[in-house]
Design an enzyme around this catalytic site. Sequence first.
Site, PDB file in Angstrom:
ATOM      1  N   GLU A 134      45.380  37.223  45.982  1.00  0.00           N
ATOM      2  CA  GLU A 134      45.432  36.482  44.718  1.00  0.00           C
ATOM      3  C   GLU A 134      44.686  37.344  43.718  1.00  0.00           C
ATOM      4  O   GLU A 134      43.460  37.463  43.793  1.00  0.00           O
ATOM      5  CB  GLU A 134      44.724  35.132  44.852  1.00  0.00           C
ATOM      6  CG  GLU A 134      45.375  34.168  45.821  1.00  0.00           C
ATOM      7  CD  GLU A 134      46.767  33.768  45.409  1.00  0.00           C
ATOM      8  OE1 GLU A 134      47.080  33.890  44.208  1.00  0.00           O
ATOM      9  OE2 GLU A 134      47.549  33.374  46.276  1.00  0.00           O
ATOM     10  N   CYS A 142      41.432  32.410  36.516  1.00  0.00           N
ATOM     11  CA  CYS A 142      42.585  33.260  36.833  1.00  0.00           C
ATOM     12  C   CYS A 142      43.864  32.695  36.222  1.00  0.00           C
ATOM     13  O   CYS A 142      44.809  33.429  35.968  1.00  0.00           O
ATOM     14  CB  CYS A 142      42.738  33.381  38.337  1.00  0.00           C
ATOM     15  SG  CYS A 142      42.868  31.793  39.174  1.00  0.00           S
TER      16      CYS A 142
HETATM   17  P1  NAP Z   1      36.397  41.622  42.115  1.00  0.00           P
HETATM   18  O1  NAP Z   1      35.376  42.470  41.467  1.00  0.00           O
HETATM   19  O2  NAP Z   1      37.674  42.240  42.508  1.00  0.00           O
HETATM   20  O3  NAP Z   1      35.661  40.987  43.385  1.00  0.00           O
HETATM   21  C1  NAP Z   1      36.291  40.033  44.190  1.00  0.00           C
HETATM   22  C2  NAP Z   1      35.624  39.973  45.547  1.00  0.00           C
HETATM   23  O4  NAP Z   1      35.853  41.217  46.234  1.00  0.00           O
HETATM   24  C3  NAP Z   1      34.119  39.807  45.484  1.00  0.00           C
HETATM   25  O5  NAP Z   1      33.712  38.961  46.529  1.00  0.00           O
HETATM   26  C4  NAP Z   1      33.602  41.229  45.705  1.00  0.00           C
HETATM   27  O6  NAP Z   1      32.319  41.269  46.254  1.00  0.00           O
HETATM   28  C5  NAP Z   1      34.623  41.731  46.698  1.00  0.00           C
HETATM   29  N1  NAP Z   1      34.752  43.171  46.778  1.00  0.00           N
HETATM   30  C6  NAP Z   1      34.677  44.060  45.772  1.00  0.00           C
HETATM   31  N2  NAP Z   1      34.912  45.319  46.249  1.00  0.00           N
HETATM   32  C7  NAP Z   1      35.143  45.185  47.582  1.00  0.00           C
HETATM   33  C8  NAP Z   1      35.445  46.094  48.635  1.00  0.00           C
HETATM   34  N3  NAP Z   1      35.566  47.412  48.409  1.00  0.00           N
HETATM   35  N4  NAP Z   1      35.608  45.615  49.891  1.00  0.00           N
HETATM   36  C9  NAP Z   1      35.496  44.295  50.138  1.00  0.00           C
HETATM   37  N5  NAP Z   1      35.207  43.378  49.179  1.00  0.00           N
HETATM   38  C10 NAP Z   1      35.046  43.818  47.920  1.00  0.00           C
HETATM   39  O7  NAP Z   1      36.766  40.368  41.224  1.00  0.00           O
HETATM   40  P2  NAP Z   1      35.765  39.368  40.506  1.00  0.00           P
HETATM   41  O8  NAP Z   1      35.174  40.088  39.352  1.00  0.00           O
HETATM   42  O9  NAP Z   1      34.871  38.699  41.481  1.00  0.00           O
HETATM   43  O10 NAP Z   1      36.771  38.240  39.990  1.00  0.00           O
HETATM   44  C11 NAP Z   1      37.445  38.327  38.778  1.00  0.00           C
HETATM   45  C12 NAP Z   1      38.889  38.676  39.011  1.00  0.00           C
HETATM   46  O11 NAP Z   1      39.448  37.826  39.972  1.00  0.00           O
HETATM   47  C13 NAP Z   1      39.717  38.514  37.769  1.00  0.00           C
HETATM   48  O12 NAP Z   1      40.520  39.653  37.595  1.00  0.00           O
HETATM   49  C14 NAP Z   1      40.582  37.289  38.048  1.00  0.00           C
HETATM   50  O13 NAP Z   1      41.824  37.295  37.410  1.00  0.00           O
HETATM   51  C15 NAP Z   1      40.715  37.339  39.520  1.00  0.00           C
HETATM   52  N6  NAP Z   1      40.936  36.011  40.076  1.00  0.00           N
HETATM   53  C16 NAP Z   1      42.154  35.705  40.594  1.00  0.00           C
HETATM   54  C17 NAP Z   1      42.378  34.441  41.131  1.00  0.00           C
HETATM   55  C18 NAP Z   1      43.693  34.060  41.727  1.00  0.00           C
HETATM   56  O14 NAP Z   1      43.761  33.011  42.341  1.00  0.00           O
HETATM   57  N7  NAP Z   1      44.717  34.855  41.597  1.00  0.00           N
HETATM   58  C19 NAP Z   1      41.351  33.490  41.126  1.00  0.00           C
HETATM   59  C20 NAP Z   1      40.126  33.843  40.584  1.00  0.00           C
HETATM   60  C21 NAP Z   1      39.930  35.102  40.067  1.00  0.00           C
HETATM   61  P3  NAP Z   1      31.013  41.457  45.332  1.00  0.00           P
HETATM   62  O15 NAP Z   1      30.989  40.332  44.381  1.00  0.00           O
HETATM   63  O16 NAP Z   1      29.906  41.439  46.316  1.00  0.00           O
HETATM   64  O17 NAP Z   1      31.204  42.783  44.644  1.00  0.00           O
END
Ligand code: NAP
Length: 520
Positions: A256, A295
């Site tokens: 997602e 999102c």
């Molecule tokens: P993110 O930076 O991609 O992080 C998401 C998750 O991935 C966090 O738990 C992060 O951990 C983890 N993560 C990051 N790098 C990783 C790696 N190399 N290996 C394993 N895990 C890793 O996104 P975010 O800033 O938290 O969220 C915002 C984004 O999410 C926005 O772009 C939004 O559109 C999207 N979103 C989508 C949905 C949907 O349902 N489609 C829902 C909500 C949000 P850490 O926090 O510890 O870095």
Amino acid sequence: MQILTSYVQGRFHAGSGASVTLYNPTTEEALAQASSAGIDFKGVLEYARAKGGPALRAMTYAQRGAMLEALSKAIHAHRDELIELSIQNAGTPRSDAKFDIDGAIGTLAYYGRLGQELGARTFLYDGPGVQLGRTARFWGEHVLVARPGVAVHINAFNFPAWNMMEKAACALLAGTPVVEKPGTPTALVAWRIAQLCVASGALSEGAFQFIAGSVGDLLDHMGPQDSLAFTGSSATAAKLRGHANLVRNNVRVNFEADSLNAAVLARDVEAGSDAFNLFVANVALDMTQKSGQKCTAVRRVFVPKERVDELTAEIVAAANAVKLGDPSDAAVRMGPLASADQLRDVRAGIERLAKHARIATGGAGAIRERGYFVAPTVLVAADARQGAFHAEEVFGPCAVVLPYSGDAHEAAELVALGGGSLVTSVYSNDQAFLETAGLAIGAWSGRVWLGSDKMAEQSLAPGMVLPQMIHGGPGRAGGGEELGGLRGLSFYLQRVALQGFKGVIAPDSLCVSRSAAPTA
Ligand code: NAP
């Protein structure tokens, strides 16, 4: 300062070594620290496979449903405390905190009820049986059975409660133990919920583990019966997609990711009508609820070209009527962004968009001395086909008004430029417009929300994700699918085609005491 512990292998674990600091985004004060250093991640998966899976699979759907209902109640009993933590760590006003926490409570309760309805069965039939032989003696059935693996859930920062528990609800009901990892900047709420779930005594042994901080080398140890469900940015999703071990073992994955959701207003919607008011209110709500860190929030607003000024003025007025400030103030409806990184990214995103559009209100500038605040920002573009509007997700209180001809086909074509979205809302009272735009957009959007005068009074906003309906979207939005009632369980189950004597495999024969009738 609060130390966020992980819950692994049946006990709480305080990470050693380097940790990540969590802040109050309103005051910029440090609140807590999280570190997963020292966790044996291979052991986490082995524990879930050895203890969690067998215990869950031995339970009927009704028993798993009862477990989810108990978790829902345990979280509900601490609702006010969780709302307070959300205000502190995520910068959400009370109404936004409730949106997240009640979402978790409600989704658990929904899947709990579903489990109770499925009753004393341990597997599900999928659709009707098929005659395969000359007569019905040789018969086929599709059956969904639990997989003996682990569900790893990596969640985004914006919905620490809902995101964790909507995934957990589906996996646990399907009979799969979970390992939950929240987005670290706002993990305080998720951590407290993990504590409450454990303390409730409702979880079967090994069903639930929680990681505060990084997942370390966890993904390197996942196997062919395991599954990874990820919510977050498409940049992180792209990294995980190519993870060597996930590819080698064909680990099931569901992504997602981010999405440039759209709203489309048709020409026939008259100013002051219910559909018109709904359109303006929903766009303003999406921009300001959770400070636009949703999102499903609308980023692209398509309006007939001759009505750009009229609609921009309405949206600007509605967005600016939302009181911005310290989320602990009961009158405030929009707080800061969740972290300093978010503030940096949102400001940079607004500046990039502003190269191709004029700013009608807001902008990237600082609006308060302290805290990660950004003003609601409406941009207006002259050229709806400019690539930046369909490529740049500004994950904050920001939307762009884009002109189109008023033709339903053109609207669908413009929506498609986003490369795949989670939700598109279309506002019209014209059946032909709704049908044409709705169905053409359907291939590019996981959900199409059709607004009109007739449903305005009863509608739930398009940004709201409901457990009854699927959530996810094609292409850029990740290509994944979650929730949707029983559909949400499929990701965790193995669909097997059983072929043989009808007397053995048809619903009234196969383990009749445990599985009464076709469902799924
Ligand atoms: P993110 O930076 O991609 O992080 C998401 C998750 O991935 C966090 O738990 C992060 O951990 C983890 N993560 C990051 N790098 C990783 C790696 N190399 N290996 C394993 N895990 C890793 O996104 P975010 O800033 O938290 O969220 C915002 C984004 O999410 C926005 O772009 C939004 O559109 C999207 N979103 C989508 C949905 C949907 O349902 N489609 C829902 C909500 C949000 P850490 O926090 O510890 O870095």
